[in-house]
Design a protein around this motif. Structure first.
Motif, PDB file in Angstrom:
ATOM      1  N   ARG A  67       1.404  -1.499  -0.448  1.00 15.24           N
ATOM      2  CA  ARG A  67      -0.051   0.060  -0.076  1.00 15.24           C
ATOM      3  C   ARG A  67       1.276   1.199   0.114  1.00 15.24           C
ATOM      4  N   PHE A  68       1.805   1.072   0.656  1.00 16.74           N
ATOM      5  CA  PHE A  68       2.500   2.742   1.072  1.00 16.74           C
ATOM      6  C   PHE A  68       3.625   2.890  -0.442  1.00 16.74           C
ATOM      7  N   HIS A  69       3.904   1.585  -0.903  1.00  8.79           N
ATOM      8  CA  HIS A  69       4.894   1.713  -1.752  1.00  8.79           C
ATOM      9  C   HIS A  69       4.781   2.856  -3.026  1.00  8.79           C
ATOM     10  N   PRO A 134      -4.607   7.841  11.428  1.00  4.05           N
ATOM     11  CA  PRO A 134      -4.166   9.323  11.716  1.00  4.05           C
ATOM     12  C   PRO A 134      -2.663   9.337  11.797  1.00  4.05           C
ATOM     13  N   ALA A 135      -2.008   8.834  11.874  1.00  2.00           N
ATOM     14  CA  ALA A 135      -0.709   8.959  11.384  1.00  2.00           C
ATOM     15  C   ALA A 135      -0.633   9.200  10.073  1.00  2.00           C
ATOM     16  N   ALA A 136      -1.305   9.194   8.272  1.00  2.00           N
ATOM     17  CA  ALA A 136      -1.447   8.475   7.580  1.00  2.00           C
ATOM     18  C   ALA A 136      -2.158  10.249   7.012  1.00  2.00           C
ATOM     19  N   GLY A 219      -7.223   7.137   4.268  1.00  2.46           N
ATOM     20  CA  GLY A 219      -6.548   5.886   2.929  1.00  2.46           C
ATOM     21  C   GLY A 219      -6.958   6.544   2.077  1.00  2.46           C
ATOM     22  N   ALA A 220      -8.392   6.937   1.365  1.00  3.74           N
ATOM     23  CA  ALA A 220      -9.038   7.005   0.918  1.00  3.74           C
ATOM     24  C   ALA A 220      -8.218   8.976   0.188  1.00  3.74           C
ATOM     25  N   MET A 221      -8.283   9.771   0.601  1.00  2.00           N
ATOM     26  CA  MET A 221      -7.326  10.955   0.565  1.00  2.00           C
ATOM     27  C   MET A 221      -6.101  10.315   0.041  1.00  2.00           C
ATOM     28  N   SER A 283     -17.277  12.059  -6.954  1.00  2.00           N
ATOM     29  CA  SER A 283     -16.691  10.627  -7.060  1.00  2.00           C
ATOM     30  C   SER A 283     -15.450  10.325  -7.232  1.00  2.00           C
ATOM     31  N   GLN A 284     -14.916   9.626  -6.582  1.00  2.00           N
ATOM     32  CA  GLN A 284     -13.638   9.198  -6.694  1.00  2.00           C
ATOM     33  C   GLN A 284     -13.033   8.468  -8.645  1.00  2.00           C
ATOM     34  N   SER A 285     -14.169   8.146  -8.427  1.00  7.81           N
ATOM     35  CA  SER A 285     -13.810   7.419 -10.213  1.00  7.81           C
ATOM     36  C   SER A 285     -13.813   8.620 -11.153  1.00  7.81           C
TER      37      SER A 285
END
Length: 461
Positions: A67-69, A134-136, A219-221, A283-285
């Motif tokens: 996920r983070f890569h 929260p860390a993200a 995560g979505a942001m 929408s994100q799409s």
């Protein structure tokens, strides 16, 4: 952080000992710090990927690394390398004013230091708390602040070059003294920086909402934010490629104007579209589709303009293409043909752009290395590295969704081999530099002994 390091690039050479002193453009300290951050994060990501391929990471750490890569490569490698690293390095050369000791550039060391500090703190927040929660949100907030500071210094540097002395005619003379127009590279840096200034504050506001109001998904942001940042990276990569490729196929004045306008629409227009979509809760799409279409059109247009310029040139086949131009050619190939493979593999917009952008980074490095070493480095090994990395990128893209398939593994092996060859190039360049330094030291010693002997003879007489 000091405003500049002791390393400098020679802009022009003297014709002889009695000629004027060579003009040098100091390497900004923010370039050194940004490239150090990018190389460190890229190395960690590469080692993590190798361990992941070898199944040496725990399952929880493997999923988090997956996920983070893309976040690490986009936020902590691409943006610092293109804007703070090579962007500011080549701006210091293109905008240098030989009549001033500071090169005619605005020195903003405090903002530069704060920008790198914020991005480093953001990276630590992501490492400590992961890419969700929260860390993200804290990491996104810190990164957004650092991006705004970095973009501000870039814009200030470019605008300051337009406000130097000698722009207005002296009293008693009519008219104004015209300054040289900004290069296409400077325009792309300007639009990339302003694109960040449009998008980063919106991202900071969204991260603040998640961090303090506990509403929203970090995560979505993070996934949504990749769209405007990818467009910024695309424009920055094109600017660096244009600066290098211009030596082989220069654009006409009209084409430069068209490409500068296209860069502005891509970076700033994409950031504005993304911000509007976030503020109106689209929408994100829909947002992703708009960014993908904009990036695809810009990529094809950029590649088409340079193919047209190359077609109009008469380049003898007996002349081997230079190493930086070879790397940039790989970037244009990925722009023109890589979109279909990347998008069909399901990796999305950022993978399609970053696959080509890495070739620009190496091309920019070799362009700088040719300048500081006067071409004395293992060029054959650099060409071999290009071939291995190009093959690895093609194989990795053709591997599709099968992460551990044979094609994907072959691509990873080719990429690892290209990095090994790159280390050989660095070792060869360092060794050559040591030989040149030793030779210069010996020459200076012989000259000193000769001068001492002449002085002793004169005293004896």
């Amino acid at each position: 952080m000091p405003g500049k390091t002791q390393v400098s690039d020679k802009l022009n050479s003297t014709a002889g000992a009695a000629g004027p002193a060579p003009v040098t453009a100091p390497v900004p300290a923010v370039s050194v710090a940004s490239l150090t951050l990018a190389v460190a994060v890229g190395s960690i990501a590469g080692v993590t990927g190798i361990l992941q391929e070898a199944h040496l990471l725990p399952d929880a750490l493997t999923s988090e690394a997956t996920r983070f890569h893309p976040v690490a490569m986009l936020l902590f490698v691409a943006v610092p390398a293109f804007l703070g690293g090579f962007g500011r390095l080549f701006l210091s050369r293109d905008l240098a004013d030989p009549t001033q000791r500071n090169g005619g550039l605005a020195r903003l060391p405090v903002l530069d230091a704060l920008s790198i500090g914020m991005m480093t703190a953001s990276l630590l927040a992501f490492i400590a708390g992961g890419s969700t929660g929260p860390a993200a949100a804290a990491g996104l907030l810190l990164w957004s602040i650092g991006a705004v500071l970095l973009a501000t210094t870039t814009v200030a540097t470019i605008l300051d070059s337009r406000a130097g002395p000698g722009r207005v005619a002296p009293r008693g003379q009519t008219g104004t003294v015209r300054s040289a127009p900004l290069s296409l590279f400077a325009w792309t840096q300007f639009f990339a920086a302003t694109g960040l200034l449009f998008a980063a504050p919106v991202m900071a506001a969204s991260a603040t909402r998640v961090l303090f109001a506990h509403s929203g998904d970090a995560g979505a942001m993070l996934s949504a934010f990749s769209m405007p940042v990818t467009l910024v990276v695309l424009v920055s990569a094109f600017g660096l490629a244009a600066r290098i490729f211009d030596s082989a196929a220069p654009l006409t004045a009209r084409s430069r104007l068209a490409t500068a306008a296209l860069a502005g629409v891509t970076a700033d227009g994409g950031a504005v579209l993304w911000a509007r979509g976030i503020l109106t809760h689209q929408s994100q799409s829909t947002i992703t589709l708009a960014g993908t279409c904009l990036a695809a059109v810009a990529s094809l247009a950029f590649a088409g303009l340079w193919i047209r310029a190359l077609w109009r040139q008469t380049i003898p086949m007996r002349n081997r293409i230079g190493v930086p131009v070879l790397w940039v050619s790989g970037f244009f190939v990925f722009l023109a043909a890589g979109w279909g493979v990347q998008m069909s593999s399901g990796r999305g917009l950022h993978a399609a752009v970053l696959s080509g952008a890495v070739f620009v980074l190496f091309g920019a490095f070799y362009n700088w290395l040719e300048t500081v070493s006067e071409g004395r480095y293992p060029a054959g090994a650099a060409r071999l590295q290009f071939g291995l990395l190009f093959a690895g990128a093609v194989l990795s893209a053709a591997g599709g969704p099968v992460i551990h398939g044979p094609v994907q593994i072959a691509g990873d092996i080719a990429m690892a081999a290209s990095l090994a060859v790159f280390m050989i190039v660095l070792a060869g360049a360092t060794r050559q530099y040591g030989h040149d330094t030793a030779g210069q030291g010996a020459a200076l010693s012989d000259s000193a002994l000769s001068n001492a002997a002449l002085s002793h003879t004169a005293d004896a007489r």
